[in-house]
Scaffold this motif. Structure first.
Motif, PDB file in Angstrom:
ATOM      1  N   GLN A 105       6.177  -5.986  -7.095  1.00  0.00           N
ATOM      2  CA  GLN A 105       5.130  -6.492  -7.968  1.00  0.00           C
ATOM      3  C   GLN A 105       4.245  -5.349  -8.452  1.00  0.00           C
ATOM      4  OE1 GLN A 105       3.036  -9.425  -5.665  1.00  0.00           O
ATOM      5  NE2 GLN A 105       4.533 -11.035  -6.074  1.00  0.00           N
ATOM      6  N   ASP A 106       3.626  -5.557  -9.608  1.00  0.00           N
ATOM      7  CA  ASP A 106       2.810  -4.491 -10.192  1.00  0.00           C
ATOM      8  C   ASP A 106       1.716  -4.013  -9.242  1.00  0.00           C
ATOM      9  OD1 ASP A 106       4.376  -4.852 -12.378  1.00  0.00           O
ATOM     10  OD2 ASP A 106       2.827  -5.698 -13.678  1.00  0.00           O
ATOM     11  N   SER A 107       1.076  -4.930  -8.539  1.00  0.00           N
ATOM     12  CA  SER A 107      -0.007  -4.545  -7.621  1.00  0.00           C
ATOM     13  C   SER A 107       0.528  -3.674  -6.492  1.00  0.00           C
ATOM     14  CB  SER A 107      -0.696  -5.787  -7.048  1.00  0.00           C
ATOM     15  OG  SER A 107       0.221  -6.590  -6.323  1.00  0.00           O
ATOM     16  N   ARG A 108       1.712  -4.042  -5.961  1.00  0.00           N
ATOM     17  CA  ARG A 108       2.320  -3.261  -4.879  1.00  0.00           C
ATOM     18  C   ARG A 108       2.806  -1.914  -5.403  1.00  0.00           C
ATOM     19  NH1 ARG A 108       4.377  -6.390  -0.749  1.00  0.00           N
ATOM     20  NH2 ARG A 108       4.863  -4.385   0.233  1.00  0.00           N
ATOM     21  N   LEU A 109       3.264  -1.899  -6.645  1.00  0.00           N
ATOM     22  CA  LEU A 109       3.709  -0.648  -7.259  1.00  0.00           C
ATOM     23  C   LEU A 109       2.543   0.337  -7.362  1.00  0.00           C
ATOM     24  CD1 LEU A 109       6.025   0.890  -8.752  1.00  0.00           C
ATOM     25  CD2 LEU A 109       5.066  -0.042 -10.871  1.00  0.00           C
ATOM     26  N   LEU A 110       1.377  -0.153  -7.778  1.00  0.00           N
ATOM     27  CA  LEU A 110       0.200   0.712  -7.869  1.00  0.00           C
ATOM     28  C   LEU A 110      -0.209   1.213  -6.488  1.00  0.00           C
ATOM     29  CD1 LEU A 110      -1.997  -1.163 -10.505  1.00  0.00           C
ATOM     30  CD2 LEU A 110      -0.527   0.828 -10.858  1.00  0.00           C
ATOM     31  N   ASP A 111      -0.130   0.342  -5.478  1.00  0.00           N
ATOM     32  CA  ASP A 111      -0.442   0.753  -4.105  1.00  0.00           C
ATOM     33  C   ASP A 111       0.469   1.904  -3.667  1.00  0.00           C
ATOM     34  OD1 ASP A 111      -2.482  -1.074  -3.737  1.00  0.00           O
ATOM     35  OD2 ASP A 111      -1.175  -2.616  -2.886  1.00  0.00           O
ATOM     36  N   LEU A 112       1.770   1.764  -3.960  1.00  0.00           N
ATOM     37  CA  LEU A 112       2.738   2.787  -3.563  1.00  0.00           C
ATOM     38  C   LEU A 112       2.494   4.096  -4.315  1.00  0.00           C
ATOM     39  CD1 LEU A 112       5.230   3.604  -1.952  1.00  0.00           C
ATOM     40  CD2 LEU A 112       6.659   2.594  -3.757  1.00  0.00           C
ATOM     41  N   CYS A 113       2.193   4.002  -5.607  1.00  0.00           N
ATOM     42  CA  CYS A 113       1.917   5.211  -6.392  1.00  0.00           C
ATOM     43  C   CYS A 113       0.702   5.946  -5.853  1.00  0.00           C
ATOM     44  CB  CYS A 113       1.702   4.848  -7.860  1.00  0.00           C
ATOM     45  SG  CYS A 113       3.221   4.390  -8.723  1.00  0.00           S
ATOM     46  N   LEU A 114      -0.301   5.210  -5.413  1.00  0.00           N
ATOM     47  CA  LEU A 114      -1.483   5.845  -4.818  1.00  0.00           C
ATOM     48  C   LEU A 114      -1.106   6.530  -3.508  1.00  0.00           C
ATOM     49  CD1 LEU A 114      -4.548   6.355  -4.772  1.00  0.00           C
ATOM     50  CD2 LEU A 114      -4.800   4.143  -3.608  1.00  0.00           C
ATOM     51  N   LYS A 115      -0.297   5.869  -2.703  1.00  0.00           N
ATOM     52  CA  LYS A 115       0.106   6.431  -1.409  1.00  0.00           C
ATOM     53  C   LYS A 115       0.916   7.703  -1.592  1.00  0.00           C
ATOM     54  CE  LYS A 115       2.341   5.135   2.956  1.00  0.00           C
ATOM     55  NZ  LYS A 115       2.997   4.033   3.710  1.00  0.00           N
TER      56      LYS A 115
END
Length: 440
Positions: free
Chosen positions: A122-132
């Motif tokens: 999901q887009d929200s999880r994708l952003l979380d991963l990109c931040l990590k």
């Protein structure tokens, strides 16, 4: 306006004279108010601002989604245009994760992560991963997450809560471009198992070492911090072969100029854990690790005292042993390197000053000429307190230095030469008279 608006090698034409009137005719035919859709001014302002944003998008990313976004803007369909640019941003973030390396992401996540998992994220999880993964920073995460909420509630992707005007759309576009599309580069992850296997393997040659240093330098901060902490553990493992320990030091030496406060904090925490758990072998090795990297200033005063004490003791024993003129230079050089890492602890300054000065003035038979440069550099760096210790020790017949001076004229001449290395501005006023007496 000019007939053509130039964006690098892309040209945007003027809005056709038929589009805006056609929108008015369409709403009239459907029997709905004209202000249901974007106004003529809003469309013209948004079209005017498009080039400034488009020029920041790399040419290879100006694809069909960007073209559809432009067409949607020309018709005032800002909700559709938002959806196109958002999809373009999401596709680019996915590509950056691919560039980072899906197997490496799986190692970091400690879970299976293949193309299927990436596509379904999901887009929200994708952003979380990109931040990590440090693909986006905290600012980028904040603004893109804000865009995600706007897209979900005000774009054509879902039934909307309302409409956006030209300024809101341009702001949305700017954030997607700035934080997802403008920078086509991305950090490349390091395969953890391959890295650890290489470190534990045979001694690195120069090219191999530089490749691994470069890979760690190019990865994201969190992974670099993890891997540096791992090689510290390898160095401190007494069961590890010496080539692995030397490889660890080589990697850290190549990266130490970029050590962040978080990396240093992790290293100190691991070092402290060895003390707390009573792992004396690992603690001793860890002290050597910090000393080899020139980071002893990070250690507490008692540990700094221990490092200086051992270096001073080795030099003094060698100075008083056989073939001292030949064996002193590497130990004198090492003591100089340690002094350049930070101030000498007060608890060891007296021993430090007298040892260096006794070695510098010789033992009556001469001095180690090859070590002379190192002694002189140490003396030039004496603090006012260390200079005071030196002057007072030279005037005390029962001190180690005082007894050495009483040996003969050669030691006294060498003392005078050594004292002249000291900058007069560093000499405390309380011992200036004694200093002048010794240099006469």
């Amino acid at each position: 306006m000019n007939n053509l608006t130039v964006v690098n090698n892309v040209t945007l034409p003027e809005l056709p004279n038929t589009i805006l009137p056609a929108i008015a005719e369409l709403t009239k035919a459907l029997g709905i108010p004209r202000d249901t859709l974007a106004s003529q001014d809003e469309i013209q302002y948004a079209w005017r601002d498009l080039p400034r944003e488009l020029k920041e998008i790399p040419e290879n990313l100006r694809d069909n989604l960007i073209a559809r976004m432009c067409v949607a803007v020309s018709a005032g369909l800002f909700d559709g245009a938002m959806n196109y640019i958002w999809n373009s941003a999401i596709l680019q973030l996915r590509q950056k994760i691919r560039n980072f390396g899906l197997p490496v992401v799986a190692q970091i996540q400690q879970n299976n992560f293949e193309e299927k998992q990436l596509i379904e994220l999901q887009d929200s999880r994708l952003l979380d991963l990109c931040l990590k993964l440090n693909i986006i920073d905290e600012d980028g995460f904040f603004f893109l997450d804000q865009c995600r909420n706007v897209r979900n509630n005000f774009s054509a992707a879902h039934p909307t809560m309302g409409t956006v005007n030209d300024r809101e759309f341009v702001t949305f576009l700017n954030r997607c471009v700035r934080y997802a599309l403008a920078d086509s580069s991305s950090p490349r992850g390091v395969n953890i198992s391959s890295f650890i296997s290489a470190v534990k393997g045979p001694r690195f040659n120069n090219d191999q070492c530089q490749i691994w240093i470069q890979r760690l330098a190019e990865t994201h901060d969190a992974q670099r911090q993890l891997l540096i902490n791992m090689v510290h553990g390898i160095y401190c493992d007494s069961a590890m072969a010496q080539p692995a320990r030397l490889n660890s030091i080589d990697i850290c030496n190549g990266l130490k100029s970029s050590f962040t406060s978080s990396i240093k904090s992790d290293l100190i925490n691991s070092h402290s854990d060895y003390v707390a758990k009573g792992l004396q072998d690992k603690h001793t090795a860890s002290l050597q690790f910090f000393e080899s990297l020139g980071l002893i200033s990070l250690l507490n005063e008692s540990e700094q005292h221990s490092i200086f004490s051992k270096a001073i003791e080795r030099l003094w024993n060698t100075h008083n042993g056989m073939n001292n003129f030949y064996n002193e230079p590497p130990l004198a050089e090492r003591l100089l390197e340690i002094t350049q890492q930070g101030a000498v602890p007060e608890t060891i300054q007296d021993n430090f000053v007298q040892t260096v000065m006794c070695c510098r003035i010789g033992n009556g038979y001469g001095i180690s000429n090859a070590a002379l440069h190192f002694y002189n550099e140490i003396i030039r760096g004496f603090s006012p307190r260390e200079i005071a210790i030196l002057i007072r020790a030279a005037g005390e017949p029962n001190s180690t230095l005082g007894r050495r001076i009483s040996v003969g004229a050669l030691c006294r001449r060498n003392l005078k030469t050594a004292l002249e290395l000291i900058d007069s501005a560093s000499i405390p006023s309380s011992i200036k008279a004694d200093y002048e007496r010794l240099t006469r």
